[in-house]
Enzyme design. Structure first.
Site, mmCIF file in Angstrom:
data_model
loop_
_atom_site.group_PDB
_atom_site.id
_atom_site.type_symbol
_atom_site.label_atom_id
_atom_site.label_comp_id
_atom_site.label_asym_id
_atom_site.label_seq_id
_atom_site.Cartn_x
_atom_site.Cartn_y
_atom_site.Cartn_z
ATOM 1 N N ASN A 7 -9.984 -34.935 13.744
ATOM 2 C CA ASN A 7 -8.717 -35.368 13.152
ATOM 3 C C ASN A 7 -9.087 -36.264 11.972
ATOM 4 O OD1 ASN A 7 -6.299 -36.533 12.490
ATOM 5 N ND2 ASN A 7 -5.805 -37.235 14.566
ATOM 6 N N ARG A 91 -7.122 -30.925 13.535
ATOM 7 C CA ARG A 91 -5.694 -31.259 13.444
ATOM 8 C C ARG A 91 -5.309 -31.179 11.973
ATOM 9 N NH1 ARG A 91 -2.790 -36.883 13.010
ATOM 10 N NH2 ARG A 91 -0.669 -36.139 13.298
ATOM 11 N N HIS A 180 4.426 -34.075 15.129
ATOM 12 C CA HIS A 180 4.060 -34.343 16.527
ATOM 13 C C HIS A 180 4.223 -33.083 17.385
ATOM 14 C CE1 HIS A 180 5.239 -38.888 16.132
ATOM 15 N NE2 HIS A 180 3.943 -38.728 15.919
ATOM 16 N N ARG A 241 7.941 -47.688 9.788
ATOM 17 C CA ARG A 241 8.812 -46.759 9.032
ATOM 18 C C ARG A 241 10.273 -46.962 9.418
ATOM 19 N NH1 ARG A 241 5.543 -41.461 10.713
ATOM 20 N NH2 ARG A 241 3.576 -42.585 10.833
ATOM 21 N N GLU A 384 -3.155 -34.584 22.721
ATOM 22 C CA GLU A 384 -3.155 -33.634 21.606
ATOM 23 C C GLU A 384 -4.532 -33.004 21.407
ATOM 24 O OE1 GLU A 384 -1.125 -36.960 19.710
ATOM 25 O OE2 GLU A 384 -0.169 -35.496 18.415
#
Ligand code: ADP
Length: 401
Positions: A7, A91, A180, A241, A384
């Site tokens: 990743n 990823r 996601h 965010r 993940e």
């Protein structure tokens, strides 16, 4: 089979070595501060203590070279030769409208990924650097791309289009993509297994609550809506965010505060959300430590859970009902207060928590709904990397046929 999962971010590379047949992780770690002074490699072989090494790591290729070095090392390694790595799974944040599943990386796939850079200018370029580096360092080893957006490609048009001129969708690909996806797919599959029912008959709301946070409506095994949009900024409020807001606010702030588009992007992505409201922290643990004593910390927490509750209501409506709600991610898995507040007063939907089970500090998959709850409430740790390794194994084993 041994799969190296990578990743690659702008200044970091996270990795994990996984045996997908056994669903077992052998080692994991992260290289941080790539291209800066004092880069650090943190590595942990499963069952052993973490080790930290520092060095000058100028780019992603050097970072992956370092990773291969430690994976081969006598003391901390898990392989004796590079050839033991059967495949690499990457990823990739944005797969646009082209990738609705994981793929073997070819020249054409790389070209498509480069075309997606426009949509994810911060994320896709480092992902591509990671892929290029791994291809150079492990020539001939199959590389697979697993996209954050892919699982949401099943959304219907009325869910993914915005109320903007249609030409903007055609011309610039302005639409909801969602993110996601790997996590929403994994936890919704696990939820169906926990409930012992086929996913094709379940309506599940998955809440992935980490530093980034998103909810998804998964109807009969397919994502039909999700809260993140064209970028990962939309939807739930997050650590730094803003989540949903009136788009006119951005124009107004830019005007009043004399901000450039770059300044505004930074404001919405880095200085908003929990940190922006609380002035304290983007970290939910620190917010919760002051929940009772600091009004702004409480306010940030309340906004976070109120908005999550609204999405749960909206997705129950979008699916014509809900059978299970899943909490995952650092906050979803650990914060009983977030789960309690987000689900409060939702009995009218058949949602009832078992407060004792919700408070238990246990790890792992668990059902925290009250016995009489019509809707199952589940906590499911996401994984993940395992999904990436499993997808990689599946694609690579088809190659051999
Ligand atoms: P990322 O999205 O970067 O993968 P994580 O999924 O690890 O992040 O989630 C990080 C968030 O989880 C942080 O806000 C952290 O405070 C929160 N978190 C972790 N443990 C707890 C806990 N015990 N209680 C509340 N929040 C927690």
């Amino acid at each position: 089979m041994i799969v190296l999962v990578i990743n690659a971010g702008s200044s970091s590379v996270k990795y994990q070595v996984i045996d997908p047949e056994e669903q077992r992780s052998l080692a994991r770690g992260v290289v941080e501060r790539i291209g800066m002074s004092g880069a650090i490699l943190t590595h942990r072989k499963e069952g052993e203590k973490e080790v930290r090494l520092s060095g000058e790591i100028l780019d992603h290729k050097m970072a992956i070279e370092y990773v291969l070095g430690i994976l081969l090392s006598k003391n901390h390694g898990v392989i004796k030769d590079k050839s033991e790595i059967d495949a690499v799974g990457h990823r990739v944040v944005h797969g646009g409208e082209v990738f609705s599943g994981s793929v073997l990386i070819t020249e054409e796939v790389m070209a498509e990924m480069r075309r997606c850079i426009d949509y994810a200018p911060l994320h896709n370029p480092p992902n591509l650097k990671g892929i290029n580096a791994a291809m150079q360092l492990l020539p001939g080893v199959p590389q697979v791309g697993v996209f954050d957006t892919a699982f949401h490609q099943t959304m219907p048009k009325h869910a993914y289009l915005y109320g903007l001129p249609y030409a903007l969708y055609k011309k610039h690909g302005i639409r909801r993509y969602g993110f996601h996806g790997t996590s929403h797919r994994f936890v919704s599959d696990r939820a169906a297994k926990m409930l012992g029912r086929p996913k094709e008959e379940l309506r599940i709301i998955t809440c992935h609550l980490g530093n980034g946070a998103s909810a998804a409506a998964i109807k009969y095994g397919k994502s039909i809506d999700t809260s993140m949009g064209f970028t990962p900024l939309e939807g739930l409020m997050m650590g730094t965010r803003s989540g949903d807001l009136d788009p006119a606010i951005i124009l107004q702030i830019m005007h009043k505060e004399e901000l450039t588009p770059n300044d505004a992007t930074t404001l919405l992505n880095k200085h908003s959300g929990l940190i922006g409201v609380s002035g304290l922290s983007s970290d939910m643990r620190e917010i919760e430590e002051e929940y009772e004593t600091n009004a702004r910390a409480k306010l940030a927490h309340d906004i976070f859970t109120y908005r999550l509750k609204k999405y749960i209501g909206a997705y129950a409506a979008a699916m014509g009902g809900v059978d299970a709600i899943v909490f995952t991610g650092g906050i979803g898995e650990n914060s009983s207060l977030v789960r309690k507040n987000a689900l409060s007063e939702l009995e009218f939907l058949g949602i009832k928590l078992d407060h004792h089970k919700n408070e238990e500090k246990s790890k792992g998959e668990r059902d925290i709904s009250a016995a009489e709850s019509g809707v199952k409430v589940l906590v499911i740790p996401t994984n993940e990397e395992l999904v990436i390794a499993m997808d990689t194994m599946q694609i690579v084993s088809q190659l051999k046929k």
